[in-house]
Enzyme design. Structure first.
Site, PDB file in Angstrom:
ATOM      1  N   ARG A 107      -5.916 -18.558  -3.153  1.00  8.38           N
ATOM      2  CA  ARG A 107      -6.930 -18.445  -2.090  1.00  8.38           C
ATOM      3  C   ARG A 107      -7.302 -19.879  -1.721  1.00  8.38           C
ATOM      4  NH1 ARG A 107     -12.081 -14.533  -1.540  1.00  8.38           N
ATOM      5  NH2 ARG A 107     -10.342 -13.257  -0.843  1.00  8.38           N
ATOM      6  N   HIS A 134      -5.479 -13.015   6.000  1.00  8.49           N
ATOM      7  CA  HIS A 134      -5.814 -12.326   4.740  1.00  8.49           C
ATOM      8  C   HIS A 134      -4.887 -11.114   4.607  1.00  8.49           C
ATOM      9  CE1 HIS A 134      -7.927 -11.243   1.266  1.00  8.49           C
ATOM     10  NE2 HIS A 134      -9.120 -10.929   1.734  1.00  8.49           N
ATOM     11  N   GLN A 137      -5.526  -8.052   2.139  1.00 12.16           N
ATOM     12  CA  GLN A 137      -6.604  -7.162   2.572  1.00 12.16           C
ATOM     13  C   GLN A 137      -6.070  -6.103   3.528  1.00 12.16           C
ATOM     14  OE1 GLN A 137     -10.100  -7.336   1.796  1.00 12.16           O
ATOM     15  NE2 GLN A 137      -9.925  -5.315   2.687  1.00 12.16           N
ATOM     16  N   ASP A 225     -16.423  -7.560  10.215  1.00 14.87           N
ATOM     17  CA  ASP A 225     -16.353  -8.535   9.118  1.00 14.87           C
ATOM     18  C   ASP A 225     -17.518  -9.493   9.300  1.00 14.87           C
ATOM     19  OD1 ASP A 225     -15.530 -10.029   6.917  1.00 14.87           O
ATOM     20  OD2 ASP A 225     -13.900 -11.049   7.957  1.00 14.87           O
ATOM     21  N   CYS A 264     -14.007  -5.452   5.046  1.00 17.39           N
ATOM     22  CA  CYS A 264     -13.320  -5.934   3.833  1.00 17.39           C
ATOM     23  C   CYS A 264     -14.292  -6.288   2.722  1.00 17.39           C
ATOM     24  CB  CYS A 264     -12.420  -7.115   4.184  1.00 17.39           C
ATOM     25  SG  CYS A 264     -13.315  -8.582   4.735  1.00 17.39           S
ATOM     26  N   ARG A 292      -7.555  -2.269  -2.752  1.00 14.15           N
ATOM     27  CA  ARG A 292      -7.040  -3.629  -2.997  1.00 14.15           C
ATOM     28  C   ARG A 292      -6.189  -3.622  -4.273  1.00 14.15           C
ATOM     29  NH1 ARG A 292      -9.412  -8.168  -0.872  1.00 14.15           N
ATOM     30  NH2 ARG A 292      -7.565  -9.142  -1.746  1.00 14.15           N
TER      31      ARG A 292
HETATM   32  N1   CP Z   1     -12.390  -8.738   0.674  1.00 14.41           N
HETATM   33  C1   CP Z   1     -12.205  -9.763  -0.162  1.00 14.41           C
HETATM   34  O1   CP Z   1     -11.213 -10.488  -0.118  1.00 14.41           O
HETATM   35  O2   CP Z   1     -13.211  -9.938  -1.081  1.00 14.41           O
HETATM   36  P1   CP Z   1     -13.394 -11.158  -2.075  1.00 14.41           P
HETATM   37  O3   CP Z   1     -13.774 -12.360  -1.242  1.00 14.41           O
HETATM   38  O4   CP Z   1     -14.503 -10.736  -2.988  1.00 14.41           O
HETATM   39  O5   CP Z   1     -12.116 -11.418  -2.812  1.00 14.41           O
HETATM   40  N1  NVA Z   2     -13.561 -13.508   6.845  1.00 10.09           N
HETATM   41  C1  NVA Z   2     -14.109 -13.569   5.508  1.00 10.09           C
HETATM   42  C2  NVA Z   2     -13.405 -12.613   4.620  1.00 10.09           C
HETATM   43  C3  NVA Z   2     -13.909 -12.590   3.191  1.00 10.09           C
HETATM   44  C4  NVA Z   2     -13.107 -11.689   2.305  1.00 10.09           C
HETATM   45  C5  NVA Z   2     -14.008 -14.990   4.989  1.00 10.09           C
HETATM   46  O1  NVA Z   2     -12.978 -15.646   5.225  1.00 10.09           O
HETATM   47  O2  NVA Z   2     -14.958 -15.466   4.355  1.00 10.09           O
END
Ligand code: CP
Ligand code: NVA
Length: 307
Positions: A107, A134, A137, A225, A264, A292
Site C-alpha cells: 500500500r 485500489h 477493493q 467513498d 469501501c 475482501r
Molecule cells: N477499504 C479499505 O481498503 O480499507 P482499509 O484502508 O482499512 O484497508
Molecule cells: N479513497 C480512499 C480509500 C480508502 C480505502 C483513500 O485512498 O483513502
C-alpha cells in the site's frame, strides 16, 4: 510473472476466474472457525510480505487472514521501520524481499513506486491501494454484487463524489465485465485524465457528469467513498466542494427501488453518506468488507498459480 497492479492489466477471463474462485472458496469454508485453514489450503508454505506506507484495517487484516487460510504466513512491514523509509532504493528493496518471500503486497502513496517495485521483484507484487487505484477493493465489490444480483453485465452502477483511486478501479473493470458505470463528480474532482481516456477507449459503458441525480437514475448500485482520501491536502475545501455529492436517503430514493449501496470503508457518516443510507436496509457494506478476505485469497492464488 503475475503481478496484480491494476484491473486494467488483467484480462476479462482472468478477472472472471478470480471472482469465481473467490465465490467457491467462500462457500467451501462455510462454518469453519475464521482462523482454520481452508479444506484444500492452496498455498501451503507460501510467505507474503505486506508493506504499508499508509494506514489500513481491512486490507491488512484480510490479507493476513487470507494467506493464513490458504496455509501460508505473512509479515507486516511498516515503511517507517524499513530501510526503505531511510532512502534505500525501491529496486534493492524489491530484490531483497524477493529472496525471502513468495509475494509482496504494498500500500503506497505513489502508484509509480508500486510499478517500480514490481519491475525489480522476482515474485508477484499486489497493489493494496495507491493514489491512483485500489484494484483489490474492486474485486471484493464485484463479488458482493454478483452475490446479490447473480450477474454484473446488466447492472448500472452510480459513483457519486470524488473521482478517486477507487473510482479509477471501477472504470478499469467496466469494460471487462460489461456493467454500465455513471460517475458524477464535481468540477475539479473528475477521475485522472488517463482513466477518463481509458473510459473512452476501452469499450466500456462509462459516463461522466457533474449530476448526481442523473447518475443514480435507474441505478442498481450507488457507491460512495470518503471525500478526503489518505494523502489528500485541503480537507476543508474538499468537504465543502463535495458536500452536494453526499449520498442522502433522498438521493438513494431516486435509484431503482431494489438498489444497493456500497462503500469501501472507512466511512464518514454525515459527510459522503447519511447514516440512514449506510446503516439502512439497502447497504451491503459489511458483506463488501468481508468479501475482501475471499477476494484477496483468489488474487493470491492467481498471482502464485505458476510460481
Ligand atoms: N477499504 C479499505 O481498503 O480499507 P482499509 O484502508 O482499512 O484497508
Ligand atoms: N479513497 C480512499 C480509500 C480508502 C480505502 C483513500 O485512498 O483513502
Amino acid at each position: 510473472m503475475r503481478h496484480f497492479l491494476d484491473i486494467a492489466d488483467i484480462s476479462a477471463p482472468d478477472l472472471k476466474a478470480i471472482l469465481a474462485d473467490a465465490h467457491a472458496m467462500k462457500a467451501a469454508r462455510k462454518g469453519l472457525p475464521k482462523g482454520a485453514p481452508d479444506p484444500d489450503a492452496a498455498l501451503p508454505g507460501r510467505a507474503l510480505a505486506m508493506i504499508f506506507e499508509k494506514s489500513s484495517t481491512r486490507t491488512r487484516v484480510s490479507f493476513e487472514m487470507a494467506i493464513r487460510q490458504l496455509g501460508g504466513s505473512s509479515l507486516v512491514l511498516n515503511v517507517a521501520d524499513m530501510q526503505l523509509g531511510r532512502g534505500e532504493s525501491i529496486a534493492d528493496t524489491a530484490r531483497v524481499l524477493s529472496r525471502f518471500v513468495d509475494a509482496v503486497m504494498i500500500r503506497a502513496n505513489k502508484h509509480e513506486d508500486v510499478r517500480e517495485l514490481a519491475a525489480f521483484a522476482s515474485v508477484p507484487v499486489i497493489n493494496g491501494l495507491t493514489d491512483r487505484s485500489h484494484p483489490c477493493q474492486i474485486v471484493a465489490d464485484l463479488m458482493t454484487l454478483e452475490e446479490h444480483f447473480g450477474k454484473l453485465a446488466d447492472l448500472k452502477l452510480a459513483w457519486v463524489g470524488d473521482g478517486n483511486n477507487v473510482a479509477a478501479s471501477f472504470i478499469h473493470a467496466a469494460p471487462k465485465l460489461g456493467f454500465a458505470l455513471h460517475l458524477a463528480c464535481p468540477q475539479g474532482y473528475s477521475p485522472h485524465e488517463d482513466d477518463v481516456g481509458y473510459a473512452g477507449n476501452s469499450g466500456g459503458k462509462v459516463e461522466l457528469s457533474n449530476d448526481p441525480q442523473a447518475a443514480v437514475e435507474g441505478a442498481d448500485v450507488v457507491i460512495a467513498d470518503t471525500f478526503v482520501s489518505m494523502g489528500d491536502k485541503d480537507a476543508q475545501k474538499r468537504l465543502m466542494d463535495l458536500a452536494p455529492y453526499a449520498v442522502t436517503a433522498e438521493l438513494m430514493a431516486r435509484a431503482n427501488a431494489k438498489a444497493v449501496f456500497l462503500h469501501c470503508l472507512p466511512a464518514h457518516r454525515g459527510e459522503e453518506v447519511e447514516a440512514a443510507v449506510i446503516d439502512g436496509s439497502q447497504s451491503l457494506v459489511f458483506d463488501e468488507a468481508e468479501n475482501r478476505l475471499h477476494a484477496q485469497k483468489a488474487i493470491l492464488k492467481w498471482c502464485l498459480a505458476d510460481a
